[in-house]
Structures are given as structure tokens and as C-alpha cells.
Design an enzyme around this catalytic site. Sequence first.
Site, short mmCIF file in Angstrom:
data_model
loop_
_atom_site.label_atom_id
_atom_site.label_comp_id
_atom_site.label_asym_id
_atom_site.label_seq_id
_atom_site.Cartn_x
_atom_site.Cartn_y
_atom_site.Cartn_z
N GLU A 1 0.96 -1.11 -0.04
CA GLU A 1 0.11 0.21 -0.15
C GLU A 1 1.06 1.20 0.28
O GLU A 1 1.91 1.33 0.92
CB GLU A 1 -0.96 0.02 1.28
N ASP B 1 -16.26 -3.22 -1.59
CA ASP B 1 -15.74 -2.82 -0.24
C ASP B 1 -17.03 -2.49 0.77
O ASP B 1 -17.99 -1.78 0.41
CB ASP B 1 -14.88 -1.34 -0.15
#
Length: 247
Positions: free
Chosen positions: A8, A128
Site C-alpha cells: 500500500e 468494499d
Amino acid sequence: MIIYPTLELQNGRCVSLRRGRLEEPSIWHVDPMETAQGFVEVGAEWIHITDFDAVDGKSENAALIEDIIKHTGCSVQVAGGIRTRDMVESWIEKGAGRVVLGTIAARDPDMVKELANRHPDQIVLAADVWQGQLMTDGWRNPVAITPEDFLASYADVPLASVLITDIDSDIEQPDAQLGLLSRLAGETRHQVIAAGTVHELDDVARLKYVPNIAGTLIGRALFSKNVDLGEALEVAQPVPEVKAEFI
């Protein structure tokens, strides 16, 4: 089951976010390229990269991601802020094995379906989910469509996979709460990649036996050393079938 060690990125650094807050990253003091190469040396076949700067419309990490694609010799799945046709085409041209689309898949499904038909098995649909709601824009905005209907709307599209993030699990880190993943995985014909549920090695073992879960992202748990990548790859291997012995 495929293990996707996860980078990330924010401002060229490896980070993890708490509660999705871009302004409060946990910074890991490691070199992203060396880390990616280390994943490959341990045996990873895929690396997942999420570009947090791209979520805010910035492109500072693009060159770094391109270098990882070019020089690690590993298949790379790119996510984060990819919201136009040109961006999808550009990443595929640059060698990305897969491109993950979430926000744009909720806003412009016709375009995403067209891209998936043009690039079969290279588009990953991201769902999500927080408190039962489908979230977009980096977990910040709920949308009206339910996660179930969202997945159903892509049922006949040649997706590479569906990436389901259990935001509740990622935030609170409960002990392997797999109810959401199990339910949604059972409602799609596409293979599912889980995200947000691996905090220790036993979580990998549990995921392995959830029907239709074909892979999982592991990010923070690797950097915090709660999970060893080599051990996770070993646990994820299929169990050999017992063969009958003939006398």
C-alpha cells in the site's frame, strides 16, 4: 488459494491505514522495490499494489509501480483511484496483470463491463463493504445499491475475480469473522479474493476452506510480522487428495 502480498503506497512509501484515513498512515520504513523483490524470492506469484495517492487523484507512485511491474518478474494487480477508461488501458499497456475497479464500477457499470469484455480475465471487481453497505471513494461514501445486487449486476461479465473487503473486519480485527465473505462468495459465480481478514496465520487456514475463496490479500500483517509470507504460502497450498490403496 493464491496469497497476494500487498504493498500500500503513499508518497513513495509503504504504509497501512487505520479506518481508511489517508491522513493518518502507519509508515513502514522499508524500500518498496526491495520489499516486492523479497516477496518474489519467497515464492509469491502475484503482488497486489494499492496506490493511496491515486485515490486522491495524484500520480506520484506511478513510476514506482511501473518499475515493480517491469523488474520483479511477478504478476502485479494494481488498485487505487483507477476511474477512467484511459487509466485502465494505460496500466494494462504497462504490463499490469490485473486492474482493480471499485468506485467506477459502481458509477459507470457499462464502461467497466465493456472493459472487462475487451480485456477478459484482467479486470477485478472490488466490493468494499462496511456495516452491510457498499462503499466507494476509498471507503468514504456509501452507495444505494446493495453488495449483493452489485455483484449480481456483473454476473455474466468475464471478470478475473471479485475482490471483497470486509471493512468491519479490517478495522476492528475480530477473530476471523468470515460470515460476510462466506455469504457474498456464495452469491457470485466469480472466484473471490478476500481482503481485510488476515491478521494471523490461522486466518489463512480458515479462509482456505471457505467455498469460492480463491485468494487473499495480506498487507499489514506481513509488515508487522504477525504473518510470515513463506508460511502463508505453504498453508495456502492445496491439500493432496487421499488416494485409495489397492492390494
